[in-house]
Design an enzyme around this catalytic site. Structure first.
Site, PDB file in Angstrom:
ATOM      1  N   CYS A 104       0.839  -1.209   0.000  1.00  0.00           N
ATOM      2  CA  CYS A 104       0.000   0.000   0.000  1.00  0.00           C
ATOM      3  C   CYS A 104       0.872   1.258   0.000  1.00  0.00           C
ATOM      4  O   CYS A 104       1.711   1.437   0.877  1.00  0.00           O
ATOM      5  CB  CYS A 104      -0.923  -0.006   1.215  1.00  0.00           C
ATOM      6  N   ASN A 206       0.072  -8.730 -11.244  1.00  0.00           N
ATOM      7  CA  ASN A 206      -1.015  -7.753 -11.075  1.00  0.00           C
ATOM      8  C   ASN A 206      -0.611  -6.407 -11.668  1.00  0.00           C
ATOM      9  O   ASN A 206       0.533  -5.998 -11.569  1.00  0.00           O
ATOM     10  CB  ASN A 206      -1.322  -7.622  -9.571  1.00  0.00           C
TER      11      ASN A 206
END
Ligand SMILES: Cc1cc2nc3c(=O)[nH]c(=O)nc-3n(C[C@H](O)[C@H](O)[C@H](O)COP(=O)(O)O)c2cc1C
Length: 345
Positions: A104, A206
Site C-alpha cells: 500500500c 497484477n
C-alpha cells in the site's frame, strides 16, 4: 492453463479478484461470484492491530463468516504479534487464505504507520511478519502482496519475495510498479518476471489487466502462475469469466447485454439499500455506479448525474433516463483504468 495451487488451496482458475479498499465488500464479491470465472476473491485490507487491540470493529469483515468459499482476507500491520493474532482469528473464522499487504502506497499507511510499501525497504522485517502470520494461521495458507519496491531507486521485490517464501508463505502477488510510481506509468512486466525467477512459490502478476488479451500477454511476459485484477473489474465485473475462458482455451464469452448490465447495477443498488437503508445505500452506490461502465462511449451524462444521486428514487430515475440501452456502445467498453480511478473524484 489449469488450476492454481496455493499450498493446500486449489483454485479452479488462476484468476484472482484483488483487494480494493472501499469497494470489495460482501455485495461486490457476491456480484463477482455470480458472474463466474474468478478463482479467489479478497476482502478489502483490514488493520490487524486496530482489530486485535479493539480500536476498530472491522466492518470490512462483514459477511466473511457466512460467505461462500474460497475467500481470502487481507491484513496489514507492522507488528508481528498483531498479524499473528489477526491470522489466528481469521483461521477460526474459516477463511480460505490470509494475505498480507506490503504494497500500500498511501501516505497514512506508509507514513504514520510505517507499514504497507514502507516495509519493502526491509526484506528481513517482512520475513518476520510473514512468519508470525503463518504461525497464527495454522493450516490456513498465507500469501503476500507487494509492489516492485518502495521506489524506482530501490526495486527490492526479488529479495522481498525470497524472504516471503523462506518464511512460509505459499504464493506472492506482485503489482508491477514501485510505491512512488502510483499509477502514473504502465506496469513493468519484466520486473515481475525477475520475481518469478527468484522464487519457487507461485507468483501472481497484477497491474493493468483489463481483459482476456492483456491477461494472456501478462502471463506470457512474466511467466507468472496467475493474474489478479483490480480496477478493470469495477467497470466490467464479468472480466474474470472472459479471462478464465481464454486461459482454459475456450471462446471468450460476450459481455452481458445492456439490459443485463442495467439489471446488475440495479441489483447492486438494491442490495446496498437493503443493508444500509436509504439514502446511505444510494450514496455508497454512487462510486460503484459511475465506475460500472466507465470507458463506454456516451456515458458521461450518466456518470455525472449518478455521482450526485441523493436517494433511491433519484437513482432509479437517473438509471431509467441515462443508462445506455445500446448494446453496441456497451460492448465497445474497454475498461479505462485511469478513468476508473478518477470516475468519482
Ligand atoms: C481504490 C483502490 C483501493 C485499493 N485497495 C487495496 C487494498 O485494500 N489492498 C491491496 O493490496 N491493494 C489495494 N489496491 C491496489 C489493487 O489491489 C491493485 O494492486 C492495483 O490497483 C493494480 O491492479 P489493477 O491495475 O488491476 O488495478 C487498491 C487500488 C485502488 C485503485
Amino acid at each position: 492453463m489449469g488450476a492454481l495451487k496455493l499450498g493446500p488451496l486449489e483454485l479452479d482458475t488462476p484468476v484472482l479478484s484483488a483487494p480494493i479498499a472501499g469497494f470489495t465488500d460482501s455485495i461486490y464479491r457476491r456480484t463477482v461470484r455470480d458472474l463466474g470465472g474468478c478463482g479467489l476473491l479478497f476482502t478489502e485490507m483490514v488493520w490487524a492491530g486496530g482489530w486485535v487491540q479493539g480500536k476498530i470493529e472491522p466492518d470490512r469483515l462483514d459477511g466473511v463468516t457466512g460467505e461462500a468459499r474460497p475467500l481470502g482476507v487481507q491484513l496489514w500491520d507492522r507488528e508481528p504479534e498483531f498479524l499473528e493474532e489477526g491470522a489466528r482469528r481469521l483461521a477460526d473464522m474459516g477463511v480460505s487464505l490470509i494475505d498480507l499487504n506490503f504494497g500500500c502506497p498511501k501516505k497514512r499507511i506508509m507514513g504514520r504507520h510505517a507499514a504497507g510499501a514502507t516495509l519493502l525497504r526491509d526484506p528481513g522485517t517482512i520475513g518476520k511478519l510473514v512468519a508470525a502470520a503463518v504461525k497464527g494461521a495454522g493450516r490456513v495458507p498465507v500469501t503476500a502482496k507487494i509492489r516492485l519496491g518502495p521506489s524506482v531507486a530501490a526495486r527490492t521485490a526479488p529479495a522481498v519475495a525470497r524472504s516471503v517464501e523462506d518464511n512460509g508463505a505459499v504464493a506472492i502477488t506482485v503489482h508491477g510498479r514501485t510505491a512512488d510510481q502510483h499509477y502514473g506509468e504502465p506496469c513493468h512486466l519484466a520486473f515481475i518476471g525477475e520475481v518469478v525467477d527468484a522464487v519457487s512459490i507461485p507468483v501472481i502478476a497484477n497491474g493493468d489487466i483489463r481483459d482476456a488479451e492483456s491477461a494472456v500477454r501478462t502471463l506470457a511476459a512474466t511467466g507468472a502462475a496467475g493474474v489478479m485484477v483490480a480496477r478493470a473489474a469495477l467497470t466490467r465485473p464479468w472480466v474474470f469469466r472472459e479471462i478464465a475462458a481464454a486461459l482454459h482455451g475456450q471462446t471468450v464469452p460476450p459481455p452481458p447485454t445492456a439490459r443485463e448490465q442495467k439489471a446488475l447495477l440495479l441489483k447492486h443498488h438494491a442490495l446496498l439499500v437493503e443493508r444500509e437503508g436509504d439514502p446511505r445505500g444510494t450514496i455508497l452506490m454512487r462510486k460503484f455506479a459511475c465506475r460500472y461502465i466507465a470507458g463506454a462511449p456516451g456515458t458521461h451524462a450518466f456518470r455525472d448525474a449518478v455521482a450526485r444521486a441523493q436517494d433511491s428514487a433519484e437513482f432509479h430515475d437517473i438509471v431509467e433516463r441515462l443508462f445506455p440501452v445500446d448494446d453496441a456502445s456497451l460492448s465497445a467498453c474497454v475498461a479505462d483504468t485511469a478513468l476508473v480511478e478518477s470516475a468519482c473524484g
